[in-house]
Each structure stands twice: as structure tokens, then as C-alpha cells.
Design a protein around this motif. Sequence first.
Motif, PDB file in Angstrom:
ATOM      1  N   ARG A 194       0.639  -1.328  -0.145  1.00  0.00           N
ATOM      2  CA  ARG A 194      -0.105  -0.360   0.307  1.00  0.00           C
ATOM      3  C   ARG A 194       1.444   1.106  -0.062  1.00  0.00           C
ATOM      4  NH1 ARG A 194      -4.734  -2.055   4.189  1.00  0.00           N
ATOM      5  NH2 ARG A 194      -5.108  -3.461   3.365  1.00  0.00           N
TER       6      ARG A 194
ATOM      7  N   GLU B 128       1.137   4.034   1.161  1.00  0.00           N
ATOM      8  CA  GLU B 128       1.011   4.886   2.665  1.00  0.00           C
ATOM      9  C   GLU B 128       1.408   6.122   2.516  1.00  0.00           C
ATOM     10  OE1 GLU B 128      -0.788   3.517   4.998  1.00  0.00           O
ATOM     11  OE2 GLU B 128      -1.793   0.958   4.459  1.00  0.00           O
TER      12      GLU B 128
ATOM     13  N   PHE C 100       3.921  -0.484  12.767  1.00  0.00           N
ATOM     14  CA  PHE C 100       3.095  -0.540  12.225  1.00  0.00           C
ATOM     15  C   PHE C 100       2.455   0.288  10.640  1.00  0.00           C
ATOM     16  CE2 PHE C 100      -1.140   1.351  13.215  1.00  0.00           C
ATOM     17  CZ  PHE C 100      -1.488   0.217  13.540  1.00  0.00           C
ATOM     18  N   ARG C 101       2.741   0.243  10.111  1.00  0.00           N
ATOM     19  CA  ARG C 101       2.368   0.812   9.333  1.00  0.00           C
ATOM     20  C   ARG C 101       3.439   1.084   7.846  1.00  0.00           C
ATOM     21  NH1 ARG C 101      -2.314   2.579   8.080  1.00  0.00           N
ATOM     22  NH2 ARG C 101      -2.991   3.718  10.185  1.00  0.00           N
ATOM     23  N   THR C 102       3.720   0.212   7.551  1.00  0.00           N
ATOM     24  CA  THR C 102       4.962  -0.202   6.397  1.00  0.00           C
ATOM     25  C   THR C 102       4.225  -0.243   4.436  1.00  0.00           C
ATOM     26  OG1 THR C 102       5.094  -2.192   6.333  1.00  0.00           O
ATOM     27  CG2 THR C 102       6.401  -0.512   7.781  1.00  0.00           C
TER      28      THR C 102
ATOM     29  N   PHE D  65       4.124  -4.757   3.351  1.00  0.00           N
ATOM     30  CA  PHE D  65       3.826  -5.997   4.714  1.00  0.00           C
ATOM     31  C   PHE D  65       3.323  -7.003   4.351  1.00  0.00           C
ATOM     32  CE2 PHE D  65      -0.564  -5.085   4.602  1.00  0.00           C
ATOM     33  CZ  PHE D  65      -0.590  -4.343   4.145  1.00  0.00           C
TER      34      PHE D  65
ATOM     35  N   GLN E   7       0.054 -10.288   5.333  1.00  0.00           N
ATOM     36  CA  GLN E   7      -1.051 -10.554   5.695  1.00  0.00           C
ATOM     37  C   GLN E   7      -1.188 -11.523   6.101  1.00  0.00           C
ATOM     38  OE1 GLN E   7      -3.180  -7.864   3.099  1.00  0.00           O
ATOM     39  NE2 GLN E   7      -3.748  -6.694   4.447  1.00  0.00           N
TER      40      GLN E   7
ATOM     41  N   GLU F 292      -5.912  -0.798  15.442  1.00  0.00           N
ATOM     42  CA  GLU F 292      -5.895  -2.337  14.661  1.00  0.00           C
ATOM     43  C   GLU F 292      -4.826  -3.099  15.326  1.00  0.00           C
ATOM     44  OE1 GLU F 292      -7.598  -1.754  11.621  1.00  0.00           O
ATOM     45  OE2 GLU F 292      -7.835  -4.180  10.761  1.00  0.00           O
ATOM     46  N   LEU F 293      -5.275  -4.534  15.099  1.00  0.00           N
ATOM     47  CA  LEU F 293      -4.207  -5.368  15.418  1.00  0.00           C
ATOM     48  C   LEU F 293      -4.594  -6.348  14.046  1.00  0.00           C
ATOM     49  CD1 LEU F 293      -1.501  -7.175  16.393  1.00  0.00           C
ATOM     50  CD2 LEU F 293      -3.849  -8.363  17.481  1.00  0.00           C
ATOM     51  N   TRP F 294      -6.169  -6.681  14.049  1.00  0.00           N
ATOM     52  CA  TRP F 294      -6.701  -7.397  13.145  1.00  0.00           C
ATOM     53  C   TRP F 294      -7.763  -6.906  13.179  1.00  0.00           C
ATOM     54  CZ3 TRP F 294      -5.236 -12.760  15.377  1.00  0.00           C
ATOM     55  CH2 TRP F 294      -5.246 -14.178  14.289  1.00  0.00           C
TER      56      TRP F 294
ATOM     57  N   ALA G 112      -8.898 -10.238   8.732  1.00  0.00           N
ATOM     58  CA  ALA G 112      -7.923 -10.233   8.398  1.00  0.00           C
ATOM     59  C   ALA G 112      -6.932  -9.607   8.859  1.00  0.00           C
ATOM     60  CB  ALA G 112      -8.829  -9.561   7.505  1.00  0.00           C
TER      61      ALA G 112
ATOM     62  N   GLY H 238      -2.295  -8.617  10.424  1.00  0.00           N
ATOM     63  CA  GLY H 238      -1.034  -8.177   9.824  1.00  0.00           C
ATOM     64  C   GLY H 238      -0.127  -8.437  10.124  1.00  0.00           C
TER      65      GLY H 238
ATOM     66  N   ARG I 103       2.113  -6.169  12.738  1.00  0.00           N
ATOM     67  CA  ARG I 103       1.100  -5.712  13.499  1.00  0.00           C
ATOM     68  C   ARG I 103       1.556  -6.603  15.058  1.00  0.00           C
ATOM     69  NH1 ARG I 103      -3.067  -2.361  11.387  1.00  0.00           N
ATOM     70  NH2 ARG I 103      -2.075  -0.613  10.159  1.00  0.00           N
TER      71      ARG I 103
HETATM   72  P1  ATP Z   1      -5.355   0.805   9.100  1.00  0.00           P
HETATM   73  O1  ATP Z   1      -6.585   1.429   9.119  1.00  0.00           O
HETATM   74  O2  ATP Z   1      -4.406   0.833   9.995  1.00  0.00           O
HETATM   75  O3  ATP Z   1      -4.834   1.256   7.790  1.00  0.00           O
HETATM   76  P2  ATP Z   1      -6.699  -1.595   7.249  1.00  0.00           P
HETATM   77  O4  ATP Z   1      -8.363  -1.014   8.614  1.00  0.00           O
HETATM   78  O5  ATP Z   1      -6.735  -0.363   6.607  1.00  0.00           O
HETATM   79  O6  ATP Z   1      -6.056  -0.970   8.835  1.00  0.00           O
HETATM   80  P3  ATP Z   1      -6.826  -3.541   6.006  1.00  0.00           P
HETATM   81  O7  ATP Z   1      -7.453  -3.514   5.025  1.00  0.00           O
HETATM   82  O8  ATP Z   1      -8.676  -4.189   7.001  1.00  0.00           O
HETATM   83  O9  ATP Z   1      -6.415  -2.711   7.248  1.00  0.00           O
HETATM   84  O10 ATP Z   1      -6.226  -4.720   6.551  1.00  0.00           O
HETATM   85  C1  ATP Z   1      -5.516  -5.962   7.260  1.00  0.00           C
HETATM   86  C2  ATP Z   1      -4.503  -5.146   8.402  1.00  0.00           C
HETATM   87  O11 ATP Z   1      -3.412  -5.165   7.840  1.00  0.00           O
HETATM   88  C3  ATP Z   1      -4.801  -5.239   9.248  1.00  0.00           C
HETATM   89  O12 ATP Z   1      -5.522  -5.490  10.129  1.00  0.00           O
HETATM   90  C4  ATP Z   1      -3.483  -4.390  10.077  1.00  0.00           C
HETATM   91  O13 ATP Z   1      -2.833  -5.230  10.479  1.00  0.00           O
HETATM   92  C5  ATP Z   1      -2.377  -4.656   8.507  1.00  0.00           C
HETATM   93  N1  ATP Z   1      -2.188  -3.996   7.776  1.00  0.00           N
HETATM   94  C6  ATP Z   1      -2.865  -2.980   7.257  1.00  0.00           C
HETATM   95  N2  ATP Z   1      -2.249  -1.340   6.161  1.00  0.00           N
HETATM   96  C7  ATP Z   1      -1.046  -2.567   7.132  1.00  0.00           C
HETATM   97  C8  ATP Z   1       0.164  -1.939   7.043  1.00  0.00           C
HETATM   98  N3  ATP Z   1       0.195  -0.503   5.691  1.00  0.00           N
HETATM   99  N4  ATP Z   1       1.561  -1.841   7.125  1.00  0.00           N
HETATM  100  C9  ATP Z   1       1.120  -2.904   8.019  1.00  0.00           C
HETATM  101  N5  ATP Z   1       0.186  -3.756   8.651  1.00  0.00           N
HETATM  102  C10 ATP Z   1      -0.865  -3.238   7.793  1.00  0.00           C
END
Ligand code: ATP
Length: 469
Positions: free
Chosen positions: A211, A213, A221-223, A226, A228, A298-300, A340, A342, A345
Motif C-alpha cells: 500500500r 501509505e 505498524f504501517r509500512t 507488509f 497479511q 488495529e491489530l486484526w 484479516a 497483519g 503488527r
Molecule cells: P489501517 O486502518 O490501520 O490503515 P486497514 O483497516 O486499512 O488498516 P485492513 O485493510 O483491514 O487494514 O487490513 C487488514 C490488516 O492488515 C490490518 O488489521 C493490519 O494488521 C494489516 N495492515 C494493513 N495495512 C498495513 C500496513 N500499511 N502496514 C502493516 N500492516 C498493515
Amino acid sequence: MTNETKNSVSLENITALAKRRGFIYQTSEIYGGLANSYDYGPLGTELLLKIKELWWNFFIRRRDDMLGLDSQILLHPETWVASGHVDSFTDPLVEDQLNHKRYRADLLIEEYLNKHPEEQKEIIIANLSTSELDELIGKYQIKSPDGNPLSKTQDFNILFETAIGAVTDKKSQVYLRGETAQGIFSNFKQILNSNRQKLPFGVGQIGKSFRNEITTGQFIFRTLEFEQAEIEYFFDPDTNSWEDLFRDWQNQMWDFVTKVLGIKEENLRWRRHTDKERSHYSKETYDLEYHYPFGWKELWGIAYRGDYDLRQHQEFSKKSLEYIDPQTNKKFLPHVIEPAAGINRLLLMLLCDAYQEDPSKERIVMAFKAKIAPYQLAVFPLLKNKNELVDKAKQVYEDLRQTYQVAWDDRGNIGKRYLSQDEIGTPFCLTIDFETLENDTVTIRHRDSAKQERLAISELNNYLKTALA
Ligand code: ATP
């Protein structure tokens, strides 16, 4: 959304330890790093592999109703049109009007509210429109982190685009997958046909997602890249109650995190998505949140998505994705529940939850559950220049390596070796000393209590089997 911190550990402590001991490094550090990107060192790699293996065993291998899949990162680009990602996989982007650094509008507002809890305790910012976000930025007079005015918010698509082969026309355009789930949906019919699986059943997959980001910071935490671990659990809504299945999956997620990974319950909570925050096709969404050093995050996620995804893919591919009930011949599109997670995370959570400073003994302990630690054991010869001690220690080390992950250390004094193993979470240290040569016993030292006891080498395997269960 509060700024109280249950975990006393700071992200700086975790980042420093992770780098110092080889859990996590900055990507391309010799070139000055790459934004939002991290590499996993020898110990981090072990933890990642363990998390994935435990997840796979818990959710796929031990269940009759679950199947595994490994689909590609590059899928047919139409997949992402059907799934809605091409149109709406966006983050709200604002720009510092002076230095043009870019930020996520919702996260700037969240940060502001964290620092000003008196404003409003529980504003949910997710899924607000760009103009609603602009309104909040105006209302609270939020500036960029450098103190400059912000531009208007605009939608920024976070799908990574690339192209196949030498021609770069529209036809060769593809996307790096933004989630692993779509590969499950597009393979639904093949999985069904090749496995004769009856509903309800689920498909799980672990793999990389990408993504683009906007936000930086908060370590892994946000890369951009990553991993899934996603599940699509398919069922007939006329036969199974979605509420029951949803609750059951929530329990499974909770058990995995608390019992398998050994995370403290007080650092976990469920957060239900509000109607506004939830996607239009979802009847229910919850986030399992962990209390990271930077707040509850959010973890999961778990969502009941109805038949939205299969319906979209059926429409765009023009291939029937319907299930035929073998008993009743009823033809329909199954509904899904999607948990779902990560992996990165989960790893960050493990590091934060395990980190303990013991000021009285001037040591840092990574109190991982014994099974999770990168090494379960370390073996030391008391002195490194006594051949008979080293030979005996090597023999014990080689024997134990057949079953466990074992570290070897013969540098410095024993006290320093203990501290070094505490810092990477090794639950047991075995020292081979002169007594060992006489009666085949070793000193076993426990990470958490720092206590030592004497144990016969012949008893070690039984002892460890229980301790590492
Ligand atoms: P956020 O709101 O934190 O951006 P999201 O709701 O978009 O997350 P989901 O699309 O539901 O995330 O993705 C499922 C899981 O993938 C998340 O719960 C998280 O653990 C992981 N995840 C999502 N984006 C990232 C990211 N950029 N880096 C690391 N882990 C991620």
C-alpha cells in the motif's frame, strides 16, 4: 482514542533494541533508508516465521473446514476494478502548504484529539468525506507537524501500479496486491471444484501486500510492504447464523493472541465499527485492538461482507461463482466472514508486550512465551579456554539443536551472557562447568526469575518438553 499508556515501554526503546539485537533494521540504511520500509534481521526473521507457522497451524492445519492458498502478488488488473480498490482504495491526503510534505488528514486529526482529550473523546474519523475532514481541520485549526497551514484534503489512491513486459500501455498495467483476500475470491471456484469442499468452509492465505501509505512513523505498524494473514469463511446464510459464526471467529482470534502468542489480555480490546465507518456492504465489523506505545490501534479486523466480493467478481468476470448445495441443489452465492491480520503488527505487539525493564538487576528482559522466543535455550561453557568444558558444552549444544533453537555463547563472563540472552528473550541458559564433567549435571538459569537450579543432562529433554509446551 485516549492518550493514557498502559504499556510503559516507549517505541524508541523497542526500535533501539530491535536494531541493536538484530530483530528489525531500517531498509537500505546505507543509502539513507527508504520511507516506511524495514528489513527483518536474524532474530526478527525467526519471530516472523514462528508467528506465521503458529497462525497456519491454528487456523488451517488443525481444522477440517479450512484450506490454504498461495495466490500471486500480481493478479489480473480487472480484479481490483471488481473489488472496488481502483475506485476507492484511497486515503485522505493533505499537504503542508509551505514545504509540501504530505500527511493523512484523518491521522493528523486523530493525533490532535489524542493531545486534546477535552475536545471530544470518541470521534470516529475513519470514512469521513474529504469535506468533513476539512471541516474538522478548520474547526480545530490543525496545522502540519512543522506548524504550517494545510492544503484542502484530497483522495489519494494507495494501490501500487506497475506494468508487465516492455509495452507500457493500459493493457499491460497491473497492480501489486493491496490485500491477499482478492486472490481467495478469484480462486473460489477452482478451490471448490478441486476439493469438493462443502459449506461452511474457509480459505486462508499468508502473503505480502503493498500500500502506498502516506503516513510515516510508528515503526513497522504501517509500512509500504507488509504481510497479511487473511481468511475468507464461506457459508450459507440460510443454514448458518452469521452472528454465531462471527462470534466464534472473534473467540478464535482472541484465543490465538492470548493463548498461542501469550499476549496480556489487559492490552487488548474489541472496537466495533460505527455505521458510518463500516463499508456499505458490511453488516458488522470489529477491530481487535492492541495497546501499542502510541495508543490503541488495529491489530486484526473482522468483517461480515455478505456476498459482495463473490458477486462483484461474478459480474466482472462473467463466470458463475455460485455454489450448488449437493443435497438440495440450491444454487447461490455464499456469504463470507473475513478475519484479516497483519503479521508485522502481530510482531510489533509481541515486542511491545514482552519488553520489561528490571532496574534492580539492571537488565532488559524480553519476556516472550518460551515457545515464541527466537532461541529457546542458550548453552555456555563456563570457561572458553578449557577444552574439556568446551567439548562437553558443544556435545550438549549439538544434541539440543536437533529439537530446539539453541544459541551458543562463550564470550565474556557468565553474568554478561545471561544479560545478553535476557535481552533477546531466551528463556533458559545452560552452563557446563566442572561439576558437569564429574556428574553430568548442568546449571539451568531461568530468564524471568533469574534463578538457577541444577539438573541432570538426562532429564533435560523431559524438563524442556513440559516447559516449552
Ligand atoms: P489501517 O486502518 O490501520 O490503515 P486497514 O483497516 O486499512 O488498516 P485492513 O485493510 O483491514 O487494514 O487490513 C487488514 C490488516 O492488515 C490490518 O488489521 C493490519 O494488521 C494489516 N495492515 C494493513 N495495512 C498495513 C500496513 N500499511 N502496514 C502493516 N500492516 C498493515
